[in-house]
Design a protein around this motif. Sequence first.
Motif: not given
Length: 419
Positions: A366-370, A374-376, A386-387, A398-399
């Motif tokens: 979930q931290e990765v998704e958050d 935020q970046v998006s 766009k990644e 990201i992790r």
Amino acid sequence: IELTVELEQSEFTPYTEKALRQLARETKIDGFRPGKAPLEVVKQKVGEMAVLEKAAYLAIDATLPKAIQQELPKETPPVGQPQVDIVKLAPQNPFVYKVTFSVLPKVELGDYKKIKIKPRPVKIDKEEIEHTLKHMQEAAVKEFLVDREVKMGDKVTIDIKMFLDKVPLEGGQSKDTMLVIGNDYIVPGLGKKLLGAKAGETREFSLPYPKDFYQKNLAGKMVDFQIKVKAVYQRELPPLNDEFAKRFGLKNLEDLRRLLKENIKKEKQREADEATEREMLEEVVKQAKIGDIPTVLVEDEAHRLMEEFRLRVESAGGKFEDYLQSIKRSRDQFLLDILPQAVQNIKISLVLRQLILDENIEVQDQEVEDFIKQVSQNQRPGDKTKEDWSDPQKRDQIRFILLNRKAIKKLKESIINSQ
């Protein structure tokens, strides 16, 4: 580390069959459509060793990751590209290959909790605010082409020829250079030598370069100049008043000064925090015991640093090769110069990695998704850069970033003392 992998004949046979089928699709054989020729005909056409060689690479690709995983503990992953050598490859025989690879060194953290560092204080001078205001004023200047003599504050377009001991100076010839009279960014006193000149006029004079000039071949030397004035521009700077502040959506000049003070403070605070963090990490490295670092890691980090520096030079409008020439260094010499920094960066990464392992620091999905969310949100619609966040490698990156952030935060909580 060297690792020998052996596949029995029965284990290797599926790869020879797969290789033969691939060669059947790739090989043109008269009388047959691609991939439709009998496999024995294909084998006779390409030769048995060609089949075995292709099978060998298929087998290595399929078995190497598992072999490394079985041989090495999770805490000691390989680094860089492994070197693979085929030891035995023959018909009706086992297949044997050897792989050589480097691994991360063993790391033992010292008693880092005893380290205490005070955060760096941040101070804002009035001169810094006025300097920033001056830059903003310069950015809003209006310029007019005029037919008159050069005055202080004018901007001129000039062609420059420079000579040292009557010999043309390498890199000292330029055309259509812009110079604001009074801003001596080439050499002190240059602008004053052009006062009173008109477009089309050429002036010759000599000026000494400062003794601390970064180009050693010019430092403290008397250089001859031949400068042709091609155009003269009168510059009108907007007055620094409330009307100027309104250009930026503010009520008055004092509001603008306050905003600039806040922004300068934030930037200086960021720089101070980064310096304190770097000091903290270097102290943790000093207390740690770190094994031999693989050469491939040092070389990769040195090349990354050089590429990062090259991009900074080019983003500022310069050329990296020109910079190297100005400091009289080749690319290889530049790499040697930054090797100590590369080694230090790797040591910092290694101690952070060990801290993550020792303290069982984790990052939840979930931290990765958050982070992605935020970046998006910060990306503009239709941004071509766009990644693609569905890529597992991007998510692993990201992790890795989030793990390091958590590790640094844990160190700060223990080491940085604001009292």
